[in-house]
Design a protein around this motif. Structure first.
Motif, mmCIF file in Angstrom:
data_model
loop_
_atom_site.group_PDB
_atom_site.id
_atom_site.type_symbol
_atom_site.label_atom_id
_atom_site.label_comp_id
_atom_site.label_asym_id
_atom_site.label_seq_id
_atom_site.Cartn_x
_atom_site.Cartn_y
_atom_site.Cartn_z
ATOM 1 N N ALA A 152 0.822 -1.200 0.000
ATOM 2 C CA ALA A 152 0.000 0.000 0.000
ATOM 3 C C ALA A 152 0.859 1.254 0.000
ATOM 4 O O ALA A 152 2.007 1.240 0.434
ATOM 5 C CB ALA A 152 -0.909 0.006 1.224
ATOM 6 N N GLN A 153 0.262 2.356 -0.452
ATOM 7 C CA GLN A 153 0.932 3.649 -0.430
ATOM 8 C C GLN A 153 0.691 4.380 0.886
ATOM 9 O O GLN A 153 1.524 5.146 1.335
ATOM 10 C CB GLN A 153 0.435 4.522 -1.584
ATOM 11 C CG GLN A 153 1.030 5.913 -1.572
ATOM 12 C CD GLN A 153 0.482 6.781 -2.674
ATOM 13 O OE1 GLN A 153 0.057 6.309 -3.704
ATOM 14 N NE2 GLN A 153 0.506 8.077 -2.450
ATOM 15 N N TRP A 186 5.525 -0.950 1.785
ATOM 16 C CA TRP A 186 5.127 0.448 1.656
ATOM 17 C C TRP A 186 5.564 0.960 0.299
ATOM 18 O O TRP A 186 6.748 0.978 -0.022
ATOM 19 C CB TRP A 186 5.754 1.271 2.765
ATOM 20 C CG TRP A 186 5.373 2.725 2.755
ATOM 21 C CD1 TRP A 186 4.234 3.276 2.247
ATOM 22 C CD2 TRP A 186 6.132 3.801 3.287
ATOM 23 N NE1 TRP A 186 4.227 4.630 2.436
ATOM 24 C CE2 TRP A 186 5.403 4.986 3.081
ATOM 25 C CE3 TRP A 186 7.359 3.889 3.919
ATOM 26 C CZ2 TRP A 186 5.860 6.231 3.474
ATOM 27 C CZ3 TRP A 186 7.806 5.127 4.320
ATOM 28 C CH2 TRP A 186 7.065 6.277 4.099
ATOM 29 N N VAL A 187 4.618 1.375 -0.511
ATOM 30 C CA VAL A 187 4.912 1.977 -1.807
ATOM 31 C C VAL A 187 5.088 3.475 -1.544
ATOM 32 O O VAL A 187 4.134 4.251 -1.539
ATOM 33 C CB VAL A 187 3.778 1.708 -2.828
ATOM 34 C CG1 VAL A 187 4.160 2.263 -4.190
ATOM 35 C CG2 VAL A 187 3.482 0.216 -2.919
ATOM 36 N N TYR A 236 8.988 -3.768 7.595
ATOM 37 C CA TYR A 236 8.236 -3.573 6.369
ATOM 38 C C TYR A 236 9.237 -3.347 5.248
ATOM 39 O O TYR A 236 10.353 -2.895 5.488
ATOM 40 C CB TYR A 236 7.248 -2.394 6.456
ATOM 41 C CG TYR A 236 7.888 -1.046 6.729
ATOM 42 C CD1 TYR A 236 8.370 -0.254 5.692
ATOM 43 C CD2 TYR A 236 8.006 -0.571 8.030
ATOM 44 C CE1 TYR A 236 8.963 0.976 5.951
ATOM 45 C CE2 TYR A 236 8.586 0.650 8.294
ATOM 46 C CZ TYR A 236 9.064 1.424 7.252
ATOM 47 O OH TYR A 236 9.648 2.635 7.504
ATOM 48 N N PHE A 237 8.874 -3.716 4.065
ATOM 49 C CA PHE A 237 9.684 -3.411 2.897
ATOM 50 C C PHE A 237 9.247 -2.060 2.372
ATOM 51 O O PHE A 237 8.096 -1.655 2.563
ATOM 52 C CB PHE A 237 9.498 -4.465 1.802
ATOM 53 C CG PHE A 237 10.036 -5.807 2.150
ATOM 54 C CD1 PHE A 237 11.388 -6.067 2.071
ATOM 55 C CD2 PHE A 237 9.191 -6.822 2.559
ATOM 56 C CE1 PHE A 237 11.898 -7.312 2.391
ATOM 57 C CE2 PHE A 237 9.679 -8.072 2.875
ATOM 58 C CZ PHE A 237 11.045 -8.322 2.794
ATOM 59 N N GLU A 238 10.151 -1.379 1.690
ATOM 60 C CA GLU A 238 9.830 -0.078 1.116
ATOM 61 C C GLU A 238 10.286 -0.054 -0.334
ATOM 62 O O GLU A 238 11.436 -0.392 -0.632
ATOM 63 C CB GLU A 238 10.526 1.027 1.910
ATOM 64 C CG GLU A 238 10.196 2.416 1.455
ATOM 65 C CD GLU A 238 10.823 3.487 2.345
ATOM 66 O OE1 GLU A 238 10.969 4.618 1.869
ATOM 67 O OE2 GLU A 238 11.170 3.182 3.505
ATOM 68 N N THR A 243 8.520 -2.021 -9.072
ATOM 69 C CA THR A 243 9.593 -2.762 -8.390
ATOM 70 C C THR A 243 9.076 -3.893 -7.497
ATOM 71 O O THR A 243 9.866 -4.647 -6.938
ATOM 72 C CB THR A 243 10.453 -1.798 -7.551
ATOM 73 O OG1 THR A 243 9.607 -1.116 -6.627
ATOM 74 C CG2 THR A 243 11.159 -0.777 -8.434
ATOM 75 N N LEU A 244 7.758 -4.020 -7.374
ATOM 76 C CA LEU A 244 7.187 -5.067 -6.523
ATOM 77 C C LEU A 244 7.550 -6.484 -6.967
ATOM 78 O O LEU A 244 7.927 -7.308 -6.126
ATOM 79 C CB LEU A 244 5.668 -4.905 -6.422
ATOM 80 C CG LEU A 244 4.953 -5.797 -5.415
ATOM 81 C CD1 LEU A 244 5.472 -5.565 -4.004
ATOM 82 C CD2 LEU A 244 3.449 -5.563 -5.476
#
Length: 72
Positions: free
Chosen positions: A19-20, A38-39, A53-55, A61-62
């Protein structure tokens, strides 16, 4: 914690929330014990308190993130 996780056939380690929204997505989902991405389209600062969390900078890039960190 039951709720939706008690009726899903997937275990929590098979769920990813991407999610953003920082305040409405990443912050509250810390308590769910699921993988979070986190987008961060605008390069805003995150917080160590809400790790792990990943960023990523965008959804393009997901797939690479999944290939490197999830599907291995």
């Amino acid at each position: 914690m039951g709720g939706v996780f008690s009726v899903l056939p997937q275990s929590r380690d098979q769920i990813t929330h991407a999610a953003q929204g920082w305040e409405y997505d990443i912050m509250p989902t810390k308590t769910y014990d699921i993988r979070r991405v986190w987008v961060n389209r605008y390069g805003l600062p995150g917080s160590d308190f809400y790790q792990p969390y990943f960023e990523i900078p965008d959804l393009l890039t997901l797939p690479d993130l999944f290939q490197k960190h999830v599907l291995t």
